[in-house]
Design a protein around this motif. Sequence first.
Motif, PDB file in Angstrom:
ATOM      1  N   PRO A  14     -64.884  30.628  18.769  1.00  0.00           N
ATOM      2  CA  PRO A  14     -64.963  30.534  17.301  1.00  0.00           C
ATOM      3  C   PRO A  14     -65.581  31.793  16.714  1.00  0.00           C
ATOM      4  N   ALA A  15     -64.960  32.305  15.671  1.00  0.00           N
ATOM      5  CA  ALA A  15     -65.419  33.531  15.011  1.00  0.00           C
ATOM      6  C   ALA A  15     -66.180  33.177  13.743  1.00  0.00           C
ATOM      7  N   GLY A  16     -67.260  33.891  13.513  1.00  0.00           N
ATOM      8  CA  GLY A  16     -68.029  33.700  12.300  1.00  0.00           C
ATOM      9  C   GLY A  16     -67.306  34.251  11.084  1.00  0.00           C
ATOM     10  N   PRO A  17     -67.841  34.000   9.907  1.00  0.00           N
ATOM     11  CA  PRO A  17     -67.150  34.465   8.693  1.00  0.00           C
ATOM     12  C   PRO A  17     -67.039  35.981   8.612  1.00  0.00           C
ATOM     13  N   CYS A  18     -68.081  36.710   9.030  1.00  0.00           N
ATOM     14  CA  CYS A  18     -68.032  38.173   8.964  1.00  0.00           C
ATOM     15  C   CYS A  18     -67.003  38.721   9.945  1.00  0.00           C
ATOM     16  N   LEU A  19     -67.017  38.210  11.173  1.00  0.00           N
ATOM     17  CA  LEU A  19     -66.050  38.669  12.163  1.00  0.00           C
ATOM     18  C   LEU A  19     -64.637  38.277  11.775  1.00  0.00           C
ATOM     19  N   GLN A  20     -64.473  37.094  11.187  1.00  0.00           N
ATOM     20  CA  GLN A  20     -63.138  36.667  10.779  1.00  0.00           C
ATOM     21  C   GLN A  20     -62.586  37.569   9.681  1.00  0.00           C
ATOM     22  N   ARG A  21     -63.444  37.995   8.756  1.00  0.00           N
ATOM     23  CA  ARG A  21     -62.973  38.920   7.717  1.00  0.00           C
ATOM     24  C   ARG A  21     -62.571  40.262   8.320  1.00  0.00           C
ATOM     25  N   LEU A  22     -63.303  40.699   9.342  1.00  0.00           N
ATOM     26  CA  LEU A  22     -62.929  41.943  10.013  1.00  0.00           C
ATOM     27  C   LEU A  22     -61.592  41.804  10.724  1.00  0.00           C
ATOM     28  N   LEU A  23     -61.376  40.678  11.406  1.00  0.00           N
ATOM     29  CA  LEU A  23     -60.096  40.467  12.088  1.00  0.00           C
ATOM     30  C   LEU A  23     -58.952  40.348  11.090  1.00  0.00           C
ATOM     31  N   ASP A  24     -59.196  39.704   9.963  1.00  0.00           N
ATOM     32  CA  ASP A  24     -58.159  39.624   8.934  1.00  0.00           C
ATOM     33  C   ASP A  24     -57.825  41.009   8.382  1.00  0.00           C
ATOM     34  N   ARG A  25     -58.834  41.844   8.295  1.00  0.00           N
ATOM     35  CA  ARG A  25     -58.602  43.207   7.796  1.00  0.00           C
ATOM     36  C   ARG A  25     -57.755  44.019   8.774  1.00  0.00           C
ATOM     37  N   LEU A  26     -57.946  43.784  10.072  1.00  0.00           N
ATOM     38  CA  LEU A  26     -57.186  44.526  11.079  1.00  0.00           C
ATOM     39  C   LEU A  26     -55.884  43.848  11.470  1.00  0.00           C
ATOM     40  N   SER A  27     -55.632  42.638  10.989  1.00  0.00           N
ATOM     41  CA  SER A  27     -54.449  41.900  11.438  1.00  0.00           C
ATOM     42  C   SER A  27     -53.143  42.525  10.961  1.00  0.00           C
ATOM     43  N   ALA A  28     -53.199  43.343   9.903  1.00  0.00           N
ATOM     44  CA  ALA A  28     -51.961  43.965   9.426  1.00  0.00           C
ATOM     45  C   ALA A  28     -51.399  44.937  10.447  1.00  0.00           C
ATOM     46  N   ARG A  29     -52.265  45.486  11.310  1.00  0.00           N
ATOM     47  CA  ARG A  29     -51.822  46.398  12.360  1.00  0.00           C
ATOM     48  C   ARG A  29     -52.349  45.869  13.693  1.00  0.00           C
ATOM     49  N   SER A  30     -51.711  44.823  14.185  1.00  0.00           N
ATOM     50  CA  SER A  30     -52.144  44.187  15.424  1.00  0.00           C
ATOM     51  C   SER A  30     -50.949  43.962  16.327  1.00  0.00           C
ATOM     52  N   VAL A  31     -51.221  43.932  17.629  1.00  0.00           N
ATOM     53  CA  VAL A  31     -50.206  43.688  18.660  1.00  0.00           C
ATOM     54  C   VAL A  31     -50.790  42.671  19.626  1.00  0.00           C
ATOM     55  N   THR A  32     -50.007  41.645  19.956  1.00  0.00           N
ATOM     56  CA  THR A  32     -50.417  40.620  20.904  1.00  0.00           C
ATOM     57  C   THR A  32     -49.729  40.876  22.233  1.00  0.00           C
ATOM     58  N   LEU A  33     -50.505  41.056  23.288  1.00  0.00           N
ATOM     59  CA  LEU A  33     -49.953  41.306  24.615  1.00  0.00           C
ATOM     60  C   LEU A  33     -49.601  39.989  25.276  1.00  0.00           C
ATOM     61  N   PRO A  34     -48.413  39.883  25.882  1.00  0.00           N
ATOM     62  CA  PRO A  34     -48.001  38.610  26.487  1.00  0.00           C
ATOM     63  C   PRO A  34     -48.662  38.416  27.840  1.00  0.00           C
ATOM     64  N   PRO A  35     -49.008  37.182  28.193  1.00  0.00           N
ATOM     65  CA  PRO A  35     -49.545  36.909  29.529  1.00  0.00           C
ATOM     66  C   PRO A  35     -48.434  36.925  30.567  1.00  0.00           C
ATOM     67  N   LEU A  36     -48.817  36.878  31.842  1.00  0.00           N
ATOM     68  CA  LEU A  36     -47.848  36.986  32.919  1.00  0.00           C
ATOM     69  C   LEU A  36     -46.893  35.804  32.950  1.00  0.00           C
ATOM     70  N   ARG A  37     -47.330  34.633  32.501  1.00  0.00           N
ATOM     71  CA  ARG A  37     -46.427  33.481  32.521  1.00  0.00           C
ATOM     72  C   ARG A  37     -45.256  33.650  31.562  1.00  0.00           C
ATOM     73  N   GLU A  38     -45.355  34.574  30.621  1.00  0.00           N
ATOM     74  CA  GLU A  38     -44.255  34.851  29.702  1.00  0.00           C
ATOM     75  C   GLU A  38     -43.445  36.061  30.134  1.00  0.00           C
ATOM     76  N   ARG A  39     -43.809  36.691  31.243  1.00  0.00           N
ATOM     77  CA  ARG A  39     -43.082  37.853  31.744  1.00  0.00           C
ATOM     78  C   ARG A  39     -43.041  37.788  33.269  1.00  0.00           C
ATOM     79  N   THR A  40     -42.504  36.682  33.773  1.00  0.00           N
ATOM     80  CA  THR A  40     -42.494  36.451  35.213  1.00  0.00           C
ATOM     81  C   THR A  40     -41.647  37.474  35.954  1.00  0.00           C
TER      82      THR A  40
END
Length: 602
Positions: free
Chosen positions: A423-449
């Motif tokens: 769980p992220a606090g309000p300050c950290l959540q605002r920081l993540l929301d600020r950076l979410s416009a330029r974000s990339v999610t790396l897939p785990p190995l179960r999605e790239r067998t």
Amino acid sequence: MTTTDASPAATTARPSLRVARERFLSGRPLPQGVPEEVVAAWRRARFFGVPHDLEESVVSPPLSGESTLLGAARPVLDRIVPALGVGGSLLVLTDERLRVLWTAGSVPGLGVCTGLSEQEVGHNSAALALRTRSRAEVHGPEHFLDRWQDVSAVSVPVLGPENGHVLGTLTVASRLCTAGPPHPQAAFAEATVAAVETELRARAGRGERALLDAYMRAARGPDRAVAALDGRNRLVSDAAQRLLTPEVLGVLERTAADARHRDVTGVVRLPEGAGCTARVTPVRLDGRTIGIVTALEPLDDPAPAAPAPRPPVTLTGSSVPWRHAVGRAAELMRSREPLLLTGERGTGKSALARELFGPDPVQVADAARDAGLDQALSAWRPDGLLLLRHAERLAQPGVAALNSLLDQHPDTRLLVTHTPGAPAGPCLQRLLDRLSARSVTLPPLRERTEDIRELLPALTPPPGARTTPADLDPGRPARARGVPVARERHRAGPCRAGPRGAPAGHRAGPPRGAAGRRPGRTGRPPAQPDGARRARGDPGGAAPPRRQQGTHGGRARDRPGHAVPQAAGVPALRRGPRPGLRRGRGDAQQLGRAEKISTRPS
């Protein structure tokens, strides 16, 4: 609703509305029986700031061009204007925003208005009809303005023939009707609206026929690539279907929308790699542009499409999800703005971050060790590269310091790794929301067998590296989830070869002895697997535990309490006396009791 039905706003018997309106304007309590919808309309007018003694309405900006509603209604209105008479009625046509498009006739005391919205003139029949989508009447004191207290009006909405949306309203205003509802000219207003809607349906068909005729004329000939568009309809030939791509079709749709406001005749600029050219010709009806016809011509020698460049990252993995994530991250890193890498533990966020930065020196800040970022930010240079790991472990001072850094240096080349789940606090959540416009999610190995076959050789430690039995387990590499492996390096993604670089489940040290102590501390060798089972009484053992002989003053004594299993082919070891036993008469008694206990049948 038929003309014999009474207006919903005028069906209830009520006291004098003039008295009620005066009490409302003076702020005194209202009498009983005043309709709630009328009182609510007066309150809305007061909320919008409409003065009740308004003499002239606010002048609205002139409308650009002639609307579709006015073009269809003008022939009908021109025929019925003589029926209004002189000084008897006023006919008003408005659009969907209640802006006045056309007026005819006059009523004493009723001036010319440019708009009938409640924000401009308060409660009136046109605004009520637009809100209820049905015929509405407002009589005398129901109006909010003083100058409309002796006016009765009836309004009917004009609905579109295709989707049923309200295109505008038609209002007939006259002197105050003393006979009560319905309004004497309600039938006249409804008949006029019906005629206007019929004309709208006819004109809608004319536009489609005009577009079809223009398409058929342009498509004459063998295998011609032609497309006709008007923003609502699309006619495409078979040859054009082979040339049109979603990008080219989007450009043509925007061109068809712009054709209503400007001249678009000529060649349209298409995106790179379209493989064709497009020449546009407007389609006109009654002097207005209603759509376009596009002739597509393929290029003579289209250049072969260059293969997509491989991202400048040497991490192992050829699956589509992995290549897409790496390519997206490499594309975002071209601009000097922060980048956020998210993903599960072990997906290679830090390894990918180092690869994206290249050979340039990077200042690494680990929030797991420096939650406040005091050490990292003090040594960071404004023009340097900054890698922040484990952003989910940032403390509030660290989040504040990072926000200040981004405010002072918005073009900082910052790369942040974050593992979701905690769980992220309000300050950290605002920081993540600020950076979410330029974000990339790396897939785990179960999605790239499909990458497992490439990852297994790279996960094998180099020759000469210190390994543990856990590292040699053939089932262990399959537990590494999405660990990207850097080529030409002795590490597998974020995990280096050896027990210290292995994931949490692989960091097994040397095996412990039977008594729970590590080898080397007491000088005894480690227990063998079979002997270990016999020592702890495992039924799978081959023989019961045997006692080891010890020496005590030149005599051999049994030590059943500290028996060490003996593997096959290994000679028994001779040990000295147990440090915990005292020499003397009590020693033999202690040993005798231990022997009786050890030889008792189980």
